[in-house]
Design an enzyme around this catalytic site. Sequence first.
Site, PDB file in Angstrom:
ATOM      1  N   GLU A   1       1.459  17.589 -31.375  1.00 54.23           N
ATOM      2  CA  GLU A   1       2.180  18.751 -30.844  1.00 54.23           C
ATOM      3  C   GLU A   1       3.619  18.390 -30.509  1.00 54.23           C
ATOM      4  O   GLU A   1       4.542  19.185 -30.751  1.00 54.23           O
ATOM      5  CB  GLU A   1       1.463  19.288 -29.609  1.00 54.23           C
TER       6      GLU A   1
ATOM      7  N   ASP B   1       2.944  22.839 -28.634  1.00 53.07           N
ATOM      8  CA  ASP B   1       1.702  23.596 -28.440  1.00 53.07           C
ATOM      9  C   ASP B   1       1.938  25.085 -28.648  1.00 53.07           C
ATOM     10  O   ASP B   1       1.162  25.765 -29.338  1.00 53.07           O
ATOM     11  CB  ASP B   1       1.154  23.326 -27.044  1.00 53.07           C
TER      12      ASP B   1
END
EC number: 3.1.26.3
Length: 242
Positions: free
Chosen positions: A131, A60
């Site tokens: 992610e 992320d």
Amino acid sequence: MAESALTPLRLAQLRRFAARFALSEPEALSWELLHRALIHPSWSAQEGGEDNDRLEFLGDEILRLLAAEFLYRADPELTVGEMTAVRSVLVSDVALAELAEGYDLGEFLVVGRSASGDERGRITRLADGFEAVIGALYLSTGDLGLIRPWLLPHLAHLAESVMADPTRGNHKSALQELTQKLAAGELPEYRLVDPGPPFRYEVWALGRLWGSGEGPSKKLAQQRAARGAYAALRSAFDTALQ
């Protein structure tokens, strides 16, 4: 888990998945990390062992950095506010889930029984898995060499689409601003007409229906409804807004 500890079937699956990215240095990829990136927490809760939570956290942050850097270099005239708005769309669950689907990530994601039938959480699972894969690629080499070549074209394509959209991808916010321009204090009303999933919403404002939208989550269904309502309102009140 080292490569030798992976079953031949799982290793073959991981190789098929990695081939989709056309990595510049595929031999540098850690299969153990990629395997972990594709283990949803629902599986570890059911069977024990590691999952992709920590890799998702890392991925992320890397995605946010790459998106910010891309926007900074792409257009020197973009303000900080504009870059922030566009980046929020680039790294949104919806955008990442669409990218994940393009690489068939769901086919390789290991999930537990509690999540396997949870259609509402599908977008989040795919986005989190994407992610985590980014995190695994980064840790495999300690740099962005396995990520930039295939990810930046995606960011460029999506950013172009978002920047061409006057709502910057946030249709609900844009619709609210528009209704308040037309009538002080007027707010759109989102009415749930199908509890789903898929969910379906209607958008009412100024005493009438302006649009509807459907999606696997309430949030996405409302955004889709707002997108149609925004376009309809702009068309109906174009002269008044000039």
